[in-house]
Design a protein around this motif. Structure first.
Motif, PDB file in Angstrom:
ATOM      1  N   ALA A 108      53.441  42.951  79.583  1.00  0.00           N
ATOM      2  CA  ALA A 108      52.767  42.246  77.919  1.00  0.00           C
ATOM      3  C   ALA A 108      52.577  42.768  76.944  1.00  0.00           C
ATOM      4  N   ILE A 109      52.427  43.826  76.572  1.00  0.00           N
ATOM      5  CA  ILE A 109      52.437  44.619  75.717  1.00  0.00           C
ATOM      6  C   ILE A 109      53.612  44.896  75.666  1.00  0.00           C
ATOM      7  N   HIS A 110      54.985  44.385  75.642  1.00  0.00           N
ATOM      8  CA  HIS A 110      56.021  44.484  74.913  1.00  0.00           C
ATOM      9  C   HIS A 110      55.620  43.581  74.042  1.00  0.00           C
ATOM     10  N   ASN A 111      55.566  42.447  74.241  1.00  0.00           N
ATOM     11  CA  ASN A 111      55.638  41.115  73.812  1.00  0.00           C
ATOM     12  C   ASN A 111      54.535  40.690  72.669  1.00  0.00           C
ATOM     13  N   ASN A 112      54.933  41.095  71.255  1.00  0.00           N
ATOM     14  CA  ASN A 112      53.998  41.812  69.818  1.00  0.00           C
ATOM     15  C   ASN A 112      53.056  40.402  69.462  1.00  0.00           C
ATOM     16  N   ASN A 113      53.657  39.217  70.153  1.00  0.00           N
ATOM     17  CA  ASN A 113      52.264  38.279  70.014  1.00  0.00           C
ATOM     18  C   ASN A 113      51.183  37.939  70.899  1.00  0.00           C
ATOM     19  N   VAL A 114      51.534  38.734  71.905  1.00  0.00           N
ATOM     20  CA  VAL A 114      50.604  38.459  73.169  1.00  0.00           C
ATOM     21  C   VAL A 114      48.837  39.309  72.844  1.00  0.00           C
ATOM     22  N   PHE A 115      47.231  38.544  72.409  1.00  0.00           N
ATOM     23  CA  PHE A 115      46.408  38.976  72.469  1.00  0.00           C
ATOM     24  C   PHE A 115      45.757  39.383  73.539  1.00  0.00           C
ATOM     25  N   HIS A 116      45.305  40.777  72.981  1.00  0.00           N
ATOM     26  CA  HIS A 116      44.745  41.682  74.889  1.00  0.00           C
ATOM     27  C   HIS A 116      46.374  41.702  76.002  1.00  0.00           C
ATOM     28  N   PRO A 117      47.035  42.893  75.332  1.00  0.00           N
ATOM     29  CA  PRO A 117      48.002  43.052  76.183  1.00  0.00           C
ATOM     30  C   PRO A 117      47.678  43.593  77.214  1.00  0.00           C
ATOM     31  N   LYS A 118      46.779  44.570  77.098  1.00  0.00           N
ATOM     32  CA  LYS A 118      46.798  45.383  78.181  1.00  0.00           C
ATOM     33  C   LYS A 118      45.888  44.779  79.472  1.00  0.00           C
ATOM     34  N   PHE A 119      44.719  43.968  78.503  1.00  0.00           N
ATOM     35  CA  PHE A 119      43.793  43.321  79.453  1.00  0.00           C
ATOM     36  C   PHE A 119      44.992  42.168  79.849  1.00  0.00           C
ATOM     37  N   LYS A 120      45.700  41.454  79.671  1.00  0.00           N
ATOM     38  CA  LYS A 120      46.570  40.600  80.312  1.00  0.00           C
ATOM     39  C   LYS A 120      47.431  40.978  81.390  1.00  0.00           C
TER      40      LYS A 120
END
Length: 438
Positions: A108-120
Motif C-alpha cells: 500500500a505504501i507504493h500507492n500515493n492515494n492510500v491513507f495511512h498506508p503503513k497501517f494498511k
C-alpha cells in the motif's frame, strides 16, 4: 495542486441551481447543508451562494470541491460526486517489489492515494482468512480499493474506520459498483480492515464496525450505479462487431474468447495458455489443458469450451505467421511483428507468450477506441453467460439446468457451485428486465 474540470462544473450548473431552490424551500434541510458547508468553506461565501446572490465562481478550487462534497454526502446524487470535477494528475501507479522467490509483492505504501498506508500494509500482512494470509493478487485488489477510499479519507483527514454513516455511504457511492456482488466484496474487505483496526485498539469497541451495518442487499442496493446496468450487457452482435473490426485481430479475438466462455480469472490464465492445437476447428471446441495457478500453485483440471463460428475465424486470423500489431500513440502509428509461437495470444517480437497485464491493456484499448466505457473482461464474460443462457432457455431448457450448463461452460464453480448459480440466476433475471422476457 488540484486541477478543476471546468467543463464538468458547467454541466451541472442548472441542476445545481434547481437543487439550491429545493433546499431553500425546506428550512431544516437548508440549515443542515449550510452548517456542513460552513465547516469547510468561508461562511460568508456559503450564505450568499445559498441565497443565490452570487455564483459558485466566487469559490476557490478547494472550496468548490468541498461544496460539491457536502451536496453529494447529503443527497447521494452522482452528478455532484467531487471526483467528477477533479482532473487526475499523473501519479505513480501502485508498484510491487519482488520477493525472494521472484514473485510480486504488493504494498500500500507504493500507492500515493492510500491513507495511512503503513497501517494498511500491516493489515494486509497480518490478517488471516480461514487461517491463510492474503494472496498477492488479493492484496493488489485490496490496495486498489484502499486507493479509491483514500481520496475521501484524505479529504476528511481520518481513516475509514473512523467514518460516520454519511461518510461511509459517500465511499459506497464513489466506488460506482455496477453489481451487487462487487459492492459486497468491497464492503467485506473494508469490514475485515475495520475489524483489524478494532483489534489493534484504533477504534473503541463500543463504536463498532461501520461497515457491518451494510451487510444486506436491501441496504446496499441504493448505492449501485443503476445508470450503468444497461450499458454493462453486450449482445453477441456487439461483441462480434467489436472483435471483428478491431485494429488488431490479436486484440479482437480476446473479446470473443471471453464471451464464449474461456475464463478471464486467475490473471487470464486460460486465455494466455491455450494453443492452436487445443482448438478443434471442426467441432468448434477449445480443449483447455490442465493448468497450474501461477500464484497459488493450485492444479486446475482440463475442460472444454464451445466456441462460435465467428470466434473460430478470428483464431485462424490471429494465428497467421505474418501477423503485424498496429500501435497508435497520438499521431504516431507503428507496426510491430507479432512473435511466432503456437499460443493463440502472443506478445510482440520475441515475447511468444503474452503477459496478463497486456491482455488487460488490449481490452482497455478497444474500450477507449470504440467509446465503450463499460467494456471489460468481467462484463464481457457476464454478457456471454447471459447470451448463451437465454439461447438455452429459448430452446425450452429449465432455468436450473441452464445454470448448470453455463456454470460449466464459463468455469464459474471455482469456489462453490451453489453460490455461482445463485448469482447467475440474478444476472439472468436482471438481463431479462433490460432485454425483455424470452
Amino acid at each position: 495542486m488540484t486541477k478543476l474540470n471546468t467543463a464538468k462544473v458547467n454541466e451541472v450548473r442548472e441542476v445545481l441551481s434547481n437543487y439550491i431552490d429545493g433546499i431553500n424551500a425546506i428550512t431544516v434541510l437548508r440549515e443542515r447543508v449550510q452548517t456542513a458547508m460552513e465547516k469547510v468553506i468561508d461562511p460568508a461565501k456559503v450564505k450568499i451562494i445559498l441565497d443565490k446572490k452570487a455564483d459558485i465562481d466566487i469559490l476557490e478550487t478547494s472550496e468548490l470541491i468541498s461544496f460539491f462534497r457536502v451536496i453529494f454526502s447529503q443527497i447521494k446524487d452522482d452528478n455532484f460526486n467531487p471526483d467528477n470535477f477533479i482532473i487526475e494528475e499523473n501519479k505513480p501507479k501502485a508498484r510491487s517489489a519482488k520477493t525472494a522467490n521472484g514473485k510480486k509483492e504488493y504494498k500500500a505504501i507504493h500507492n500515493n492515494n492510500v491513507f495511512h498506508p503503513k497501517f494498511k500494509d500491516k493489515f494486509l500482512s497480518e490478517h488471516r482468512v480461514n487461517g491463510k494470509p492474503y494472496a498477492e493478487e488479493t492484496k493488489r485488489v485490496a490496495i486498489a480499493l484502499f486507493g479509491k477510499v483514500g481520496k475521501i479519507e484524505n479529504y476528511y483527514k481520518k481513516d475509514v474506520y473512523e467514518f460516520d454513516n454519511n461518510q461511509f455511504e459517500e465511499v459506497l457511492m464513489s466506488l460506482k459498483a455496477t453489481t451487487l456482488r462487487s459492492l459486497q466484496n468491497s464492503i467485506s474487505t473494508l469490514e475485515q480492515y475495520i475489524d483489524f483496526a478494532i483489534k489493534e485498539g484504533r477504534v473503541p469497541k463500543d463504536i463498532g464496525n461501520i461497515a457491518s451495518r451494510y451487510n444486506s442487499s436491501e441496504v446496499i442496493d441504493p448505492f449501485l450505479d443503476k445508470k450503468a446496468e444497461e450499458n454493462m450487457i453486450f449482445t453477441k452482435e456487439e461483441i462480434d462487431a467489436l472483435s471483428g473490426y478491431a485494429e488488431n485481430v490479436q486484440d479482437g479475438v480476446i473479446l470473443s474468447l471471453i464471451f464464449d466462455g474461456v475464463s478471464h480469472k486467475r490473471k487470464f490464465l486460460e486465455l494466455r495458455k491455450i494453443r492452436i492445437q487445443d482448438v478443434d476447428m471442426d467441432d468448434l471446441v477449445i480443449n483447455v489443458p490442465a493448468l497450474v495457478d501461477e500464484d497459488s500453485g493450485e492444479e486446475l483440471p482440463p475442460r472444454q469450451v464451445p466456441i462460435s463460428i465467428h470466434t473460430r475465424s478470428l483464431i485462424k486470423e490471429a494465428m497467421k505467421e505474418d501477423m503485424k500489431y498496429i500501435s497508435i500513440g497520438g499521431k504516431t502509428r507503428r507496426s510491430y511483428k507479432v512473435a511466432e509461437s503456437d499460443f493463440i495470444l502472443r506478445g510482440l517480437r520475441d515475447n511468444f507468450q503474452i503477459k496478463w497485464e497486456n491482455v488487460h491493456q488490449r481490452i482497455i484499448r478497444i474500450a477507449k477506441t470504440e467509446g465503450y466505457d463499460y467494456l471489460n473482461a468481467t462484463n464481457i464474460s457476464y454478457s456471454g453467460q447471459i447470451h448463451y443462457a437465454r439461447e438455452l432457455m429459448k430452446g425450452g431448457m429449465p432455468i436450473d439446468e441452464v445454470c448448470d450448463e453455463i456454470v460449466k461452460r464459463f468455469n464459474l464453480n471455482e469456489t462453490e457451485s451453489k453460490s455461482a448459480q445463485f448469482y447467475l440466476k440474478q444476472r439472468i433475471e436482471k438481463a431479462n428486465q433490460i432485454l425483455g422476457k424470452i
